[in-house]
Design an enzyme around this catalytic site. Structure first.
Site, PDB file in Angstrom:
ATOM      1  N   CYS A   1      -2.539  -0.569   7.269  1.00 55.70           N
ATOM      2  CA  CYS A   1      -1.421   0.449   7.413  1.00 55.70           C
ATOM      3  C   CYS A   1      -1.234   1.363   8.934  1.00 55.70           C
ATOM      4  O   CYS A   1      -0.613   1.797   9.121  1.00 55.70           O
ATOM      5  CB  CYS A   1      -1.472   1.478   6.590  1.00 55.70           C
ATOM      6  SG  CYS A   1      -1.677   0.533   4.633  1.00 55.70           S
TER       7      CYS A   1
ATOM      8  N   CYS B   1      -5.941   2.051   6.167  1.00 58.05           N
ATOM      9  CA  CYS B   1      -6.990   0.649   6.512  1.00 58.05           C
ATOM     10  C   CYS B   1      -5.930  -0.177   7.404  1.00 58.05           C
ATOM     11  O   CYS B   1      -4.707   0.963   8.201  1.00 58.05           O
ATOM     12  CB  CYS B   1      -6.493  -0.692   5.539  1.00 58.05           C
ATOM     13  SG  CYS B   1      -4.683  -1.324   5.445  1.00 58.05           S
TER      14      CYS B   1
ATOM     15  N   GLU C   1       0.893   3.835   1.720  1.00 60.20           N
ATOM     16  CA  GLU C   1       1.512   4.138   3.304  1.00 60.20           C
ATOM     17  C   GLU C   1       3.111   3.164   3.532  1.00 60.20           C
ATOM     18  O   GLU C   1       3.941   3.862   3.714  1.00 60.20           O
ATOM     19  CB  GLU C   1       0.417   4.329   4.544  1.00 60.20           C
ATOM     20  CG  GLU C   1      -0.682   4.818   3.921  1.00 60.20           C
ATOM     21  CD  GLU C   1      -1.363   4.552   3.448  1.00 60.20           C
ATOM     22  OE1 GLU C   1      -3.256   4.406   3.916  1.00 60.20           O
ATOM     23  OE2 GLU C   1      -1.580   3.628   2.615  1.00 60.20           O
TER      24      GLU C   1
ATOM     25  N   HIS D   1       1.057  -1.766   0.267  1.00 58.46           N
ATOM     26  CA  HIS D   1       0.365   0.410   0.488  1.00 58.46           C
ATOM     27  C   HIS D   1       0.501   1.637  -0.331  1.00 58.46           C
ATOM     28  O   HIS D   1       2.016   1.379   0.061  1.00 58.46           O
ATOM     29  CB  HIS D   1      -1.102   0.361   1.003  1.00 58.46           C
ATOM     30  CG  HIS D   1      -1.877  -0.822   0.664  1.00 58.46           C
ATOM     31  ND1 HIS D   1      -3.354  -1.369   2.174  1.00 58.46           N
ATOM     32  CD2 HIS D   1      -2.222  -2.196   0.428  1.00 58.46           C
ATOM     33  CE1 HIS D   1      -3.743  -1.706   1.784  1.00 58.46           C
ATOM     34  NE2 HIS D   1      -3.257  -2.518   0.999  1.00 58.46           N
TER      35      HIS D   1
END
Length: 171
Positions: free
Chosen positions: A100, A97, A69, A67
């Site tokens: 993360c 999420c 992040e 992701h």
């Protein structure tokens, strides 16, 4: 690149500063979109200096943890040779999420600034509220909704195009 290097940015106002870094995150989200990924971008900043950036790449990298992040945290950690990033601020176009949010806590990031809320998987208040909990050893300051319309628009446009392509493929 430092914030003060840009004359059109007023670094004495938090809103201008947040918008400046969020704009950079939006540019990274466009990079994700160009790669066929969900358009999310993230930048990590320490003392007004860019220390890491990333965008969604789980499809391209065959890695579900890739992701925006996580990629920004990995880049910053390598850049600083430290898995802890105290004092750092993470700017991301979409609310993180749970995965993360956990990485943000473990990296000891001081502040999260995000654009669009994620009503399906957000872990900074929309679905879960992981970051400010007193049950963990680190709490993260959260600023939500920075450039929210722009951040939401890139996602909405992406998914609208995906739905149209799916309809066309299925006749």
């Amino acid at each position: 690149m430092k914030l003060g290097d840009f004359p059109n940015v007023n670094d004495t106002k938090q809103n201008s500063r947040d918008e400046y870094w969020m704009q950079h995150a939006l540019e990274l989200a466009q990079q994700a979109e160009e790669e066929g990924e969900v358009p999310v971008g993230a930048v990590l900043v320490l003392d007004d200096e860019l220390i890491g950036e990333g965008w969604n790449r789980p499809i391209v990298s065959h890695d579900p943890s890739s992701h925006a992040e996580i990629n920004a945290i990995r880049a910053a950690s390598l850049n600083l040779s430290n898995y802890r990033l105290p004092g750092a601020e993470l700017y991301v176009t979409l609310e993180p999420c749970v995965m993360c949010a956990g990485a943000i806590i473990h990296a000891r990031i001081e502040r999260l600034v995000f654009g669009a809320h994620d009503a399906k998987a957000g872990a900074a208040g929309s679905v879960f509220d992981v970051l400010p909990t007193d049950k963990l050893n680190h709490r993260v300051q959260v600023s939500a909704g920075v450039m929210e319309a722009s951040c939401a628009e890139i996602l909405q446009t992406f998914f609208k195009q995906r739905r149209q392509m799916s309809k066309q493929a299925n006749g």
